[in-house]
Design a protein around this motif. Structure first.
Motif, short mmCIF file in Angstrom:
data_model
loop_
_atom_site.label_atom_id
_atom_site.label_comp_id
_atom_site.label_asym_id
_atom_site.label_seq_id
_atom_site.Cartn_x
_atom_site.Cartn_y
_atom_site.Cartn_z
N GLY A 229 0.83 -1.20 0.00
CA GLY A 229 0.00 0.00 0.00
C GLY A 229 0.86 1.24 0.00
N THR A 230 0.23 2.39 0.17
CA THR A 230 0.95 3.67 0.08
C THR A 230 0.82 4.52 1.33
N VAL A 231 0.25 3.97 2.40
CA VAL A 231 0.00 4.74 3.61
C VAL A 231 0.91 4.25 4.72
N GLY A 232 1.33 5.14 5.63
CA GLY A 232 2.15 4.76 6.77
C GLY A 232 3.59 4.48 6.37
N ASP A 233 4.35 3.93 7.30
CA ASP A 233 5.73 3.53 7.02
C ASP A 233 5.78 2.20 6.29
N ALA A 234 4.73 1.42 6.40
CA ALA A 234 4.58 0.18 5.64
C ALA A 234 3.09 -0.15 5.61
N SER A 235 2.64 -0.68 4.49
CA SER A 235 1.24 -1.09 4.42
C SER A 235 1.07 -2.19 3.38
N LEU A 236 0.07 -3.01 3.62
CA LEU A 236 -0.25 -4.13 2.75
C LEU A 236 -1.73 -4.11 2.42
N ILE A 237 -2.06 -4.55 1.22
CA ILE A 237 -3.46 -4.79 0.86
C ILE A 237 -3.58 -6.28 0.61
N ILE A 238 -4.35 -6.93 1.46
CA ILE A 238 -4.48 -8.38 1.43
C ILE A 238 -5.90 -8.75 1.03
#
Length: 212
Positions: free
Chosen positions: A145-154
């Protein structure tokens, strides 16, 4: 190191009774219609659908859930979730609007359980190494994803994307984590099921990370 919940702690309801109820619900639904609503594939004898980057089949009419590519038994809890998703799916399109569990569930009293089983373990394990979260997420099909210091779309299921967002912690500030869902989430899963799916994601991420 976060402690993985015990089997007793993780049991939201009696699993065998819940599975029997879910199988009965499968026996009375319009399977072809639910294939369209859930994004599953149908044949005269089986339903095929994805759950957390694995392919499962539901046998018709028995409602038995099994892996397509493995003879390993499917855990009871996963069988229940798969049947719940399939039988409850309303086919609602994604809205593109997201929020966290308390707003959607309408039961904010359930949120402490959700927090303990999902958000806190992710923050504790990945809080100082956000890049590890992204790397591990790719191992079971997550998109960055594009938010925060790290992000995932699962994609938990075909029509249930879950966004895992991590803000890195340090010696002074604790890491923060949020899990976001599309506004249609309750058209596919109950709040209890959402918690169980997210708990499963949490411990798969952590257990994968321990191996790399």
């Amino acid at each position: 190191m976060p402690a993985q919940p015990s089997n007793n702690d993780r049991t939201v309801y009696n699993l065998r009774d819940a599975l029997t109820i879910a199988e009965k619900q499968f026996s009375i639904i319009d399977v072809a219609q639910q294939c369209q609503r859930s994004g599953a594939l149908c044949s005269p004898e089986i339903v095929t659908l994805n759950y957390l980057n694995e392919i499962y089949r539901i046998n018709i009419p028995s409602a038995e859930v099994a892996f397509v590519d493995s003879k390993q038994p499917v855990p009871l809890r996963d069988k229940i979730l798969i049947l719940h998703y399939f039988t409850q799916a309303k086919g609602t399109p994604l809205t593109g609007k997201t929020d966290s569990l308390p707003r959607y569930a309408g039961r904010t009293g359930y949120y402490p359980t959700f927090l303990k089983r999902t958000i806190e373990p992710i923050a504790e394990f990945f809080g100082k190494e956000p890049a590890k979260l992204v790397g591990v997420g790719k191992m079971f099909g997550a998109k960055p994803g594009t938010v925060g210091d790290a992000s995932l779309i699962i994609d938990a299921f075909t029509r249930v994307p879950i966004n895992v967002i991590l803000w890195q912690g340090d010696d002074e500030l604790k890491a923060e984590v949020n899990l976001l869902f599309d506004a249609n989430i309750l058209d596919y899963l109950t709040s209890e099921d959402i918690t169980i799916v997210c708990e499963t994601i949490t411990w798969r991420l952590i257990n994968y990370a321990k191996k790399v």
